[in-house]
Write a protein that holds these residues in place. Structure first.
Motif, short mmCIF file in Angstrom:
data_model
loop_
_atom_site.label_atom_id
_atom_site.label_comp_id
_atom_site.label_asym_id
_atom_site.label_seq_id
_atom_site.Cartn_x
_atom_site.Cartn_y
_atom_site.Cartn_z
N PHE A 448 30.07 36.91 48.95
CA PHE A 448 31.08 37.54 47.58
C PHE A 448 32.04 36.47 47.10
O PHE A 448 32.40 35.37 48.73
CB PHE A 448 32.14 38.56 47.84
CG PHE A 448 31.72 39.73 49.14
CD1 PHE A 448 31.26 40.40 48.19
CD2 PHE A 448 31.81 40.21 49.91
CE1 PHE A 448 30.86 41.72 48.42
CE2 PHE A 448 31.19 41.18 50.61
CZ PHE A 448 30.20 42.31 50.23
N THR A 449 32.08 35.75 46.02
CA THR A 449 32.55 35.02 45.96
C THR A 449 33.50 35.11 44.49
O THR A 449 33.69 36.31 43.50
CB THR A 449 31.36 33.68 45.12
OG1 THR A 449 31.00 34.66 43.85
CG2 THR A 449 31.14 33.33 46.21
N SER A 450 34.57 34.51 44.14
CA SER A 450 35.03 34.48 42.93
C SER A 450 34.68 33.23 41.55
O SER A 450 34.00 32.95 41.43
CB SER A 450 36.29 34.01 43.07
OG SER A 450 36.49 32.64 43.59
N PHE A 479 41.66 39.07 45.13
CA PHE A 479 40.03 39.61 44.75
C PHE A 479 39.62 40.86 45.69
O PHE A 479 39.55 40.85 46.71
CB PHE A 479 38.95 38.66 44.62
CG PHE A 479 39.73 37.14 44.50
CD1 PHE A 479 39.41 37.09 42.91
CD2 PHE A 479 40.24 36.12 44.29
CE1 PHE A 479 39.28 35.65 42.30
CE2 PHE A 479 40.45 35.50 44.40
CZ PHE A 479 40.42 35.11 42.76
N TRP A 481 36.21 43.44 45.69
CA TRP A 481 34.33 43.42 46.21
C TRP A 481 34.14 44.74 46.28
O TRP A 481 35.35 45.39 47.50
CB TRP A 481 33.87 42.31 46.42
CG TRP A 481 34.17 41.59 46.19
CD1 TRP A 481 33.36 40.72 45.22
CD2 TRP A 481 34.88 40.22 46.81
NE1 TRP A 481 34.07 38.98 44.65
CE2 TRP A 481 35.28 38.78 46.41
CE3 TRP A 481 36.06 39.98 47.96
CZ2 TRP A 481 35.69 37.80 46.80
CZ3 TRP A 481 36.92 38.92 47.98
CH2 TRP A 481 36.38 37.94 47.36
N ARG A 487 29.36 43.40 43.43
CA ARG A 487 30.58 42.75 42.14
C ARG A 487 31.82 43.44 42.57
O ARG A 487 32.24 43.62 42.95
CB ARG A 487 30.25 43.78 41.45
CG ARG A 487 28.44 43.89 40.65
CD ARG A 487 27.67 45.34 40.23
NE ARG A 487 29.02 44.52 38.63
CZ ARG A 487 28.51 46.15 37.89
NH1 ARG A 487 28.07 47.08 37.88
NH2 ARG A 487 29.24 45.63 36.24
N LEU A 488 32.27 41.76 41.59
CA LEU A 488 33.56 42.09 41.62
C LEU A 488 34.73 42.52 40.73
O LEU A 488 34.19 42.76 39.86
CB LEU A 488 34.44 40.10 41.15
CG LEU A 488 35.44 40.00 41.10
CD1 LEU A 488 36.23 39.96 42.68
CD2 LEU A 488 36.11 38.99 40.12
N ILE A 491 40.90 41.79 40.18
CA ILE A 491 41.87 40.68 40.72
C ILE A 491 42.84 41.43 40.52
O ILE A 491 43.76 41.12 39.13
CB ILE A 491 41.22 39.05 39.54
CG1 ILE A 491 40.39 39.31 39.56
CG2 ILE A 491 41.83 37.72 40.08
CD1 ILE A 491 39.87 37.85 38.69
#
Length: 899
Positions: A448-450, A479, A481, A487-488, A491
């Motif tokens: 998972f990334t931003s 954040f 997920w 998926r994000l 926020i």
């Protein structure tokens, strides 16, 4: 009753010498100021419940394996019983000790410190006023001594020195051997070894040179010194002058220039060969060596992480392998000569290598830097840890071994957690990723990334395991997920400072976030993540934690306060002023007192107990505090370490370390270690000029309670410490009556009044007696006994069954008990499910472990039977008509029989 220290995980070797036990199946490894015993046959590790004041530097093991001498950095020694696992005697050698070794007959031991060797009488099996009695003091070497080895019959021993010489001394008063000095080397002596049943000697120096020394006298040729008063010749009288009698024991002085008359009838050594390990020039610094006398196997380790196996005396190379790129600090060979143990202090590695099959028996390594975070699996079987070295490790709590390491992160790991299933591990890192690892296939299946790179400081997952949340310390955002899609989802913005902690409510879809902006925000997942409530604090918030039932929120702030909140109504229900309980220590270079320094300190980690009645708190201190939430009082303080090799351990300044120019700690005395340079003068080429000695600071980075409620764990500078209720024998009766005695219980049992006997046994609360009573109940009577058992004792019986499963072999019998109890009392137990959850999880953990073991065994037995049938068919053997190869039921019954 308070939990007792039960184990040390996360660190397997620090420094000092490794030692195999007498049977060769277990390995003793010094870990800081503690000692760990690795049972290699049963795949278990145990840390002894004792500790020295400073880091252990050398360990001496008696030949019968019952005693060990542990010596720390300042020369303080503990005599330890490995059978009773307790300290028998304490002794202070006043100066640092380099090595210690018992004689093969177990009657004496030699200790080397400075340039001297001291021979002591070994403690016997009788009670003694003083366990360490000095027998002789040996003088000879001009520099520090480094190593010791004994002859097989305990008549002589050899001592190596930094002055490049090796000295052979007689343990008794021999007429033809009092001392003998051997040269021939150009560097520090690392090891010396006697040949089997011989005075022949091998000496190995740091510049990778081996000298083979042949003696002209056999061990039987050593002549005892004539008794005092007997007629003495001139030579015997001169020899006697060398032994100067003193009240504290004899002193034997080595002469540098003996006369020709003196040496004529003495033992003589001659060098028959000299070999070099570094013919190719690859290895220039030999650091450790071990020799197995029966198989003539020499193992040598180098600073580059390479090790050699040679056969002596011909110096035939068997193996040349590299185990790591770090310096090998210690080598040990077990009694059979099959297993070789290596210790690398730089990385904290411990390896046991079977050289004939070229395979690892044990390969363990702790975190290179300090551990930052930990989490228990839902059943309490596993612990996951994250460290500043970017590694995520999963440990088995029953064996204390790490069974998988994930190295995908590129920067320090800040938080780790398990999902509710227990098969997925999540970790957040400063490299801007949150990773999910599968414990079935041991792989990273989600990352998972931003949108913009962020450093994640905290992590949490909801009770369903579907929603993952991580807080950023640079963009002040949270954040969210989806675990399923990766998926994000959202926020969450609103905080005005770095996010310090996140926690999901176990019972509701509410997320609590803490920040340095002095607020705790509650976000409602079902209402589009809107801010449900904002709790205003007086200071920066460091950590939040929900009670297991989700009805209370605990918050720790920078001012040292722990506050409790009813988050539904946003009302504070209580607070604990914990700053003084933290009790800071004073660092060596601190200009202010520990009391003043404590004013700016606070708790950095919180955790509720499994029943929610207590809360654990830890921070930058050697103490972990446990508070009663309802009464808001301190119940107990656990001192997690007494190791003064760590910084900030002492409360007051040590005046002995102060001079008119300042603290002695400012002088880098540790520079002359194994990696550094003793005197960094211009032109010095050997060693690392940048090497610096430092003392790590004691701190508790994370504490967690086990879901079973039986133990808790803390990640500290020392490693991962486990405290458990299951260790130690404690008499703890329950509703005890004057008529409840073991004899009355046995009498009731003989009258077949099983329910009454069980209730009486639980009142006395002796585990062995409870086991005896329960196992005396016939399996046909279990149903009746369970139905007539009072509700109060159902919970106690379930808890006993869970603990009995771990050690008992009566699996089916105890499974019948557990099944009947849960079937008959299930509805009543459901009403108290929150309180009983730890007990049920403890029971599930025990049954699950046995299920895994037995199912593997059954599969193996079925495979073996199928293999045997196939072989018999190939050879044309006639099998009985009743056996059919495809009969699964028959195979299962056969496998049960084999079990």
């Amino acid at each position: 009753l308070p939990p007792q220290f039960s184990g040390l995980l996360g660190t397997v070797y620090r420094r000092g010498n490794l030692s195999f036990t007498r049977d060769g199946n277990s390995l003793l490894s010094p870990v800081g100021n503690r000692i760990s015993l690795f049972d290699l046959k049963n795949n278990k590790c145990e840390t002894l419940p004792l500790a020295t004041r400073l880091n252990i530097v050398c360990v001496g093991l008696s030949p019968d394996g019952s005693l060990a001498i542990l010596i720390d950095e300042e020369g303080a020694a503990l005599l330890v019983s490995l059978i009773g696992k307790c300290v028998i005697h304490q002794f202070y050698f006043h100066k640092p000790v380099h090595s210690v070794s018992f004689s093969p007959d177990g009657k004496k031991f030699v200790v080397t410190k400075d340039s001297l060797a001291y021979l002591y009488h070994a403690p016997g099996k009788k009670r003694e006023f003083n366990a360490f009695v000095l027998d002789k003091t040996y003088y000879g070497p001009y520099d520090e001594t480094t190593c010791i080895d004994w002859t097989d019959d305990s008549k002589c021993f050899a001592v190596g020195s930094k002055d490049m010489s090796t000295w052979v001394f007689g343990a008794e008063r021999w007429e033809n051997l009092i001392y003998y000095s051997l040269g021939g080397h150009k560097d520090v002596i690392v090891a010396c070894f006697f040949e089997e049943n011989s005075l022949d000697l091998y000496t190995i120096s740091q510049d990778a040179a081996l000298c083979v020394w042949q003696c002209d006298t056999e061990l039987d040729g050593l002549k005892p010194m004539p008794p005092k008063g007997a007629a003495k010749g001139k030579k015997a009288a001169e020899d006697d002058e060398e032994l100067l009698e003193e009240p504290k024991g004899e002193e034997i002085h080595g002469k540098t220039d003996p006369g020709e008359q003196e040496t004529r009838n003495k033992v003589k050594y001659s060098r028959v060969a000299k070999y070099f390990f570094n013919k190719e020039g690859d290895f220039n610094n030999l650091t450790a060596a071990a020799y197995h006398k029966k198989t003539h196997l020499l193992v040598t380790g180098f600073a580059s992480g390479v090790f050699h196996l040679h056969e002596l005396p011909d110096f035939n190379l068997i193996h040349s392998l590299s185990i790591s790129d770090q310096r090998i600090a210690s080598i040990s060979i077990n009694c059979t000569g099959d297993w070789i143990a290596f210790g690398c202090s730089g990385l904290g590695q411990l390896l046991v290598w079977e050289w004939q099959s070229e395979s690892y028996v044990l390969k363990q390594q702790g975190h290179f830097n300090s551990m930052v975070s930990l989490a228990y699996s839902p059943d309490g079987q596993y612990i996951v840890t994250g460290g500043e070295d970017g590694k995520v490790k999963v440990w088995n709590t029953s064996s204390s071994f790490c069974f998988v390491t994930f190295t995908e992160h590129n920067s320090g790991v800040t938080a780790v957690t398990f999902t509710s299933t227990g098969y997925v591990v999540l970790s957040a890192s400063l490299d801007g990723t949150v990773r999910a690892f599968d414990l079935h296939r041991y792989r990273n299946f989600r990352t998972f990334t931003s949108p913009r790179p962020s450093q994640f400081s905290c992590l949490t997952v909801d009770s369903s395991g579907e929603i993952v949340a991580a807080g950023s310390q640079d963009s002040f955002e949270i954040f969210i997920w989806s675990m399923q899609s990766g998926r994000l989802l959202d926020i969450l913005a609103g905080h005005e400072g770095p996010i310090s902690s996140l926690s999901f409510n176990p019972m509701k879809c509410v997320l609590a976030s803490a920040s340095w902006d002095k607020t705790v925000k509650l976000w409602d997942m079902l209402d589009s993540w809107r801010t449900k409530e904002t709790l205003i604090m007086n200071s920066d918030v460091l950590v939040v934690a929900f009670r297991p039932d989700g009805k209370e929120l605990a918050v720790a702030a920078l001012n040292g306060q722990i506050t409790f909140w009813d988050h539904e109504n946003a009302v504070q229900t209580g607070s604990i002023e914990g700053r003084h309980d933290l009790q800071m220590g004073r660092k060596e270079l601190d200009k202010i007192t520990a009391k003043q320094a404590a004013k700016g300190k606070s708790f950095t980690t919180l955790c509720y107990s499994a029943d929610g009645q207590s809360i654990l708190a830890g921070g930058l201190s050697k103490f972990v505090c446990i508070y009663n939430v309802k009464e808001q009082i301190l119940m107990k303080k656990f001192e997690i370490s007494c190791n003064y090799s760590l910084d900030a351990m002492e409360e007051y300044l040590d005046r002995r370390k102060m001079t008119e120019f300042g603290s002695m700690a400012l002088i880098d005395e540790g520079g002359g270690g194994d990696e550094g340079v003793a005197i960094p003068l211009p032109g010095v080429k050997r060693g690392d000029m940048s090497y610096r000695h430092f003392k790590p600071e004691i701190r508790v980075t994370c504490v967690r309670f086990c879901p079973t409620g039986r133990s808790w764990a803390a990640t500290t500078t020392e490693g991962l410490l486990l405290y458990s209720l299951d260790s130690g024998l404690i008499f703890d009766p329950f509703e005890l009556d004057i008529d409840v005695t073991p004899s009355n219980i046995h009498k009731t049992l003989s009258q077949k009044e099983y329910t009454v006997a069980i209730v009486m046994a639980f009142k006395l609360n002796e585990k062995k007696l409870i086991q005896e009573v329960i196992e005396a109940v016939p399996s046909s009577e279990v149903d009746v006994v369970c139905s007539s058992l009072p509700d109060l004792y159902v919970e106690k019986l379930l808890e006993f069954l869970a603990s009995a499963f771990e050690t008992s072999c009566h699996l089916e019998f105890y499974l019948i008990w557990a099944h009947k109890l849960l079937m008959l009392h299930g509805q009543k137990l459901k009403t108290r499910s929150v309180k009983l959850l730890p007990v049920i999880q403890f029971l599930q953990k025990s049954i699950q472990r046995h299920f895994e073991d037995v199912s593997k065994l059954c599969e193996w037995n079925i495979y073996n039977i199928k293999y045997a049938l196939a072989i018999s068919q190939q050879r044309g053997m006639k099998r009985p008509a009743e056996e059919t190869p495809g009969d699964e039921e028959e195979l299962d019954s056969d496998s049960d029989y084999l079990m």
